[in-house]
Design a protein around this motif. Structure first.
Motif, mmCIF file in Angstrom:
data_model
loop_
_atom_site.group_PDB
_atom_site.id
_atom_site.type_symbol
_atom_site.label_atom_id
_atom_site.label_comp_id
_atom_site.label_asym_id
_atom_site.label_seq_id
_atom_site.Cartn_x
_atom_site.Cartn_y
_atom_site.Cartn_z
ATOM 1 N N LYS A 159 8.274 6.662 5.633
ATOM 2 C CA LYS A 159 6.967 7.264 5.347
ATOM 3 C C LYS A 159 6.559 8.192 6.497
ATOM 4 O O LYS A 159 6.076 9.298 6.271
ATOM 5 C CB LYS A 159 5.920 6.148 5.166
ATOM 6 C CG LYS A 159 4.548 6.681 4.826
ATOM 7 C CD LYS A 159 3.533 5.570 4.721
ATOM 8 C CE LYS A 159 2.140 6.155 4.557
ATOM 9 N NZ LYS A 159 1.106 5.154 4.452
ATOM 10 N N LEU B 23 8.297 2.057 6.574
ATOM 11 C CA LEU B 23 7.241 2.794 7.274
ATOM 12 C C LEU B 23 7.815 3.981 8.046
ATOM 13 O O LEU B 23 7.181 5.026 8.161
ATOM 14 C CB LEU B 23 6.475 1.868 8.217
ATOM 15 C CG LEU B 23 5.467 0.950 7.547
ATOM 16 C CD1 LEU B 23 4.894 -0.027 8.549
ATOM 17 C CD2 LEU B 23 4.336 1.745 6.916
ATOM 18 N N ASN C 2 -4.346 3.562 -7.386
ATOM 19 C CA ASN C 2 -5.563 3.151 -6.675
ATOM 20 C C ASN C 2 -6.819 3.753 -7.303
ATOM 21 O O ASN C 2 -7.881 3.777 -6.689
ATOM 22 C CB ASN C 2 -5.467 3.503 -5.182
ATOM 23 C CG ASN C 2 -5.244 4.970 -4.935
ATOM 24 O OD1 ASN C 2 -5.060 5.744 -5.876
ATOM 25 N ND2 ASN C 2 -5.242 5.369 -3.684
ATOM 26 N N VAL D 95 0.661 3.223 -3.515
ATOM 27 C CA VAL D 95 -0.576 3.249 -4.313
ATOM 28 C C VAL D 95 -0.885 4.647 -4.866
ATOM 29 O O VAL D 95 -1.699 4.797 -5.764
ATOM 30 C CB VAL D 95 -1.816 2.761 -3.515
ATOM 31 C CG1 VAL D 95 -1.771 1.286 -3.299
ATOM 32 C CG2 VAL D 95 -1.970 3.515 -2.226
ATOM 33 N N HIS D 96 -0.232 5.647 -4.306
ATOM 34 C CA HIS D 96 -0.503 7.018 -4.750
ATOM 35 C C HIS D 96 0.270 7.371 -6.023
ATOM 36 O O HIS D 96 0.089 8.444 -6.581
ATOM 37 C CB HIS D 96 -0.109 7.989 -3.639
ATOM 38 C CG HIS D 96 1.329 7.890 -3.258
ATOM 39 N ND1 HIS D 96 1.787 6.879 -2.458
ATOM 40 C CD2 HIS D 96 2.392 8.632 -3.600
ATOM 41 C CE1 HIS D 96 3.091 7.032 -2.313
ATOM 42 N NE2 HIS D 96 3.486 8.083 -2.993
ATOM 43 N N HIS E 254 -2.526 13.662 -4.076
ATOM 44 C CA HIS E 254 -2.209 12.542 -3.190
ATOM 45 C C HIS E 254 -0.876 12.763 -2.500
ATOM 46 O O HIS E 254 0.112 13.071 -3.146
ATOM 47 C CB HIS E 254 -2.168 11.235 -3.976
ATOM 48 C CG HIS E 254 -3.526 10.812 -4.424
ATOM 49 N ND1 HIS E 254 -4.196 9.778 -3.843
ATOM 50 C CD2 HIS E 254 -4.345 11.306 -5.367
ATOM 51 C CE1 HIS E 254 -5.364 9.647 -4.422
ATOM 52 N NE2 HIS E 254 -5.479 10.566 -5.359
ATOM 53 N N VAL E 255 -0.913 12.634 -1.191
ATOM 54 C CA VAL E 255 0.330 12.717 -0.429
ATOM 55 C C VAL E 255 0.504 11.358 0.229
ATOM 56 O O VAL E 255 -0.165 11.065 1.213
ATOM 57 C CB VAL E 255 0.266 13.821 0.660
ATOM 58 C CG1 VAL E 255 1.595 13.979 1.368
ATOM 59 C CG2 VAL E 255 -0.174 15.143 0.076
ATOM 60 N N MET E 256 1.334 10.517 -0.337
ATOM 61 C CA MET E 256 1.590 9.180 0.191
ATOM 62 C C MET E 256 0.307 8.409 0.470
ATOM 63 O O MET E 256 0.068 7.948 1.585
ATOM 64 C CB MET E 256 2.425 9.273 1.448
ATOM 65 C CG MET E 256 3.839 9.591 1.158
ATOM 66 S SD MET E 256 4.719 10.028 2.619
ATOM 67 C CE MET E 256 4.175 11.676 2.865
ATOM 68 N N GLY E 257 -0.541 8.320 -0.508
ATOM 69 C CA GLY E 257 -1.764 7.547 -0.372
ATOM 70 C C GLY E 257 -2.914 8.282 0.294
ATOM 71 O O GLY E 257 -4.023 7.772 0.347
ATOM 72 N N ILE E 258 -2.655 9.488 0.792
ATOM 73 C CA ILE E 258 -3.730 10.239 1.435
ATOM 74 C C ILE E 258 -4.306 11.179 0.384
ATOM 75 O O ILE E 258 -3.564 11.936 -0.241
ATOM 76 C CB ILE E 258 -3.216 11.084 2.611
ATOM 77 C CG1 ILE E 258 -2.257 10.280 3.461
ATOM 78 C CG2 ILE E 258 -4.338 11.646 3.429
ATOM 79 C CD1 ILE E 258 -1.328 11.155 4.259
ATOM 80 N N ARG F 240 0.811 -1.228 0.000
ATOM 81 C CA ARG F 240 0.000 0.000 0.000
ATOM 82 C C ARG F 240 0.844 1.277 0.000
ATOM 83 O O ARG F 240 0.320 2.358 -0.168
ATOM 84 C CB ARG F 240 -0.903 0.006 1.234
ATOM 85 C CG ARG F 240 -2.182 -0.775 1.070
ATOM 86 C CD ARG F 240 -3.047 -0.622 2.285
ATOM 87 N NE ARG F 240 -3.199 0.773 2.659
ATOM 88 C CZ ARG F 240 -3.331 1.215 3.903
ATOM 89 N NH1 ARG F 240 -3.315 0.385 4.892
ATOM 90 N NH2 ARG F 240 -3.489 2.489 4.148
ATOM 91 N N LEU F 241 2.139 1.111 0.203
ATOM 92 C CA LEU F 241 3.003 2.300 0.342
ATOM 93 C C LEU F 241 3.034 3.163 -0.917
ATOM 94 O O LEU F 241 3.172 4.374 -0.829
ATOM 95 C CB LEU F 241 4.433 1.859 0.673
ATOM 96 C CG LEU F 241 4.777 1.694 2.138
ATOM 97 C CD1 LEU F 241 6.186 1.176 2.281
ATOM 98 C CD2 LEU F 241 4.642 2.991 2.893
ATOM 99 N N THR G 160 -3.934 7.720 -10.512
ATOM 100 C CA THR G 160 -3.060 7.003 -9.582
ATOM 101 C C THR G 160 -3.357 5.501 -9.627
ATOM 102 O O THR G 160 -4.379 5.100 -10.173
ATOM 103 C CB THR G 160 -3.253 7.518 -8.134
ATOM 104 O OG1 THR G 160 -4.610 7.304 -7.781
ATOM 105 C CG2 THR G 160 -2.912 8.976 -8.018
#
Lengths: 128, 212
Positions: free
Chosen positions: B34, B31, A38, A14-15, B98-102, A11-12, A36
């Motif tokens: 991250k 992590l 995802n 996915v962006h 998107h910032v690291m999946g957010i 998941r790291l 992206t």
């Protein structure tokens, strides 16, 4: 637990964009954005694009892939990041006032400056 | 001190555990990277939030002061009635980054300000102070929209930061020490078994020699 860690690792990134776009494509698009992994959309700020266009000679606009990837790899040690790609490294070296190189290694305070200047046209990537 | 996992002390388990430790260590390193990046983003957004809040509050303060003057000049009822006459629907164009999946919202510069004629109230019966009040509030609204974007970003990044920190801590203080403790236990147990075997063989050899 191992499955959870593997899931977390998958998941790291996915962006990250499915396909990056060049600076020329982004500038000519009315709504510059990339899809992206995802399924989301990541919008690129026009002001940032114009700022990048000012830094890079027009003939190289096709070479700059956006978003520029800031790669963190544990092998570089903590808080060091790599910028790959000639055009990307050139632009970043201009912003950070560093020596030009094909591949650039930057450190945490420089990453902070870069992210402050280019919040939408840069992305983090974590390589395990 | 971390307690070891209950596991049978065999070489196969030892190999499996070593693999698990290396995976956990890799997960922890990534992590942590991250988390560090999130902290950086979080503080950057927080700084922007503080600045934007101050600017919005200052503008609102100014707007309310002009509104008070307007109440005093035009009268409260007249001002409120004029305000009711205006119609407004604010169209916002919201995209995301998107910032690291957010997923963080990005609100395109809202077109909030308009001229006095477009506001809808009668220019004939109202004072110019009402125009000034409207203008001040429109500018305040613009700042508030920008502030909302930043605050939403700060919340989203903060939430993800909390989650990531919990995972990093779980790996760093619970899982990895537990696995390492278990590896230590199995290694010691295997060494012990090897020594036992060695002694047993020596004893058997001695008995056999005695019999001869």
């Amino acid at each position: 637990m191992d499955r959870l860690i593997k899931l977390e690792l998958s998941r790291l990134n996915v962006h990250l964009p499915e396909k990056r776009m060049t600076l020329r494509e982004a500038l000519s698009s009315s709504k510059p954005e990339v899809m992206t992994r995802n399924g989301g959309k990541h919008a690129l700020n026009r002001e940032e694009l114009e700022f990048l266009a000012g830094l890079l000679p027009e003939k190289n606009w096709n070479e700059l892939q956006l978003p520029i990837l800031i790669a963190f790899e544990p092998k570089f040690g903590k808080s060091a990041a790599r910028i790959s790609g000639k055009a990307g490294a050139y632009v970043v070296s201009k912003i950070l006032d560093k020596e030009e190189a094909e591949e650039l290694l930057i450190y945490r305070p420089e990453v902070a400056i870069l992210r402050k200047k280019l919040p939408t046209t840069t992305q983090y990537v974590f390589i395990g | 001190m971390a307690t070891a996992l209950t596991i049978s002390p065999t070489r196969m388990e030892l190999i499996k555990l070593k693999r698990r430790v290396s995976l956990a260590q890799r997960g922890h390193d990534l992590l942590r990277e991250k988390m560090d990046a999130l902290v950086m983003e979080f503080f950057d957004v927080l700084k922007k939030v503080q600045g934007s809040r101050t600017r919005a509050l200052e503008r609102l303060f100014r707007a309310y002061r002009v509104l008070s003057e307007c109440f005093a000049t035009m009268g409260t009822i007249e001002t409120v009635e004029s305000a009711r006459e205006t119609k407004r629907e604010l169209q916002l164009e919201i995209s995301s980054r998107h910032v690291m999946g957010i997923t963080v919202p990005v609100i395109e510069d809202p077109k909030v300000e308009r001229n006095a004629l477009a506001r809808g109230y009668s220019l004939y019966t109202t004072s110019s102070l009402l125009d000034e009040t409207s203008k001040e509030f429109e500018q305040a609204l613009k700042l508030l929209v920008k502030h909302a974007e930043l605050e939403a970003s700060a919340f989203a990044i903060g939430k993800e930061l909390e989650k990531t920190k919990r995972r990093v801590n779980a790996l760093e203080y619970i899982l990895i020490p537990k696995l390492q403790e278990t590896i230590k236990f199995i290694s010691m147990r295997l060494d012990e078994m090897e020594r036992e075997n060695f002694t047993r063989l020596k004893r058997i050899k001695a008995i056999l020699e005695e019999r001869r």
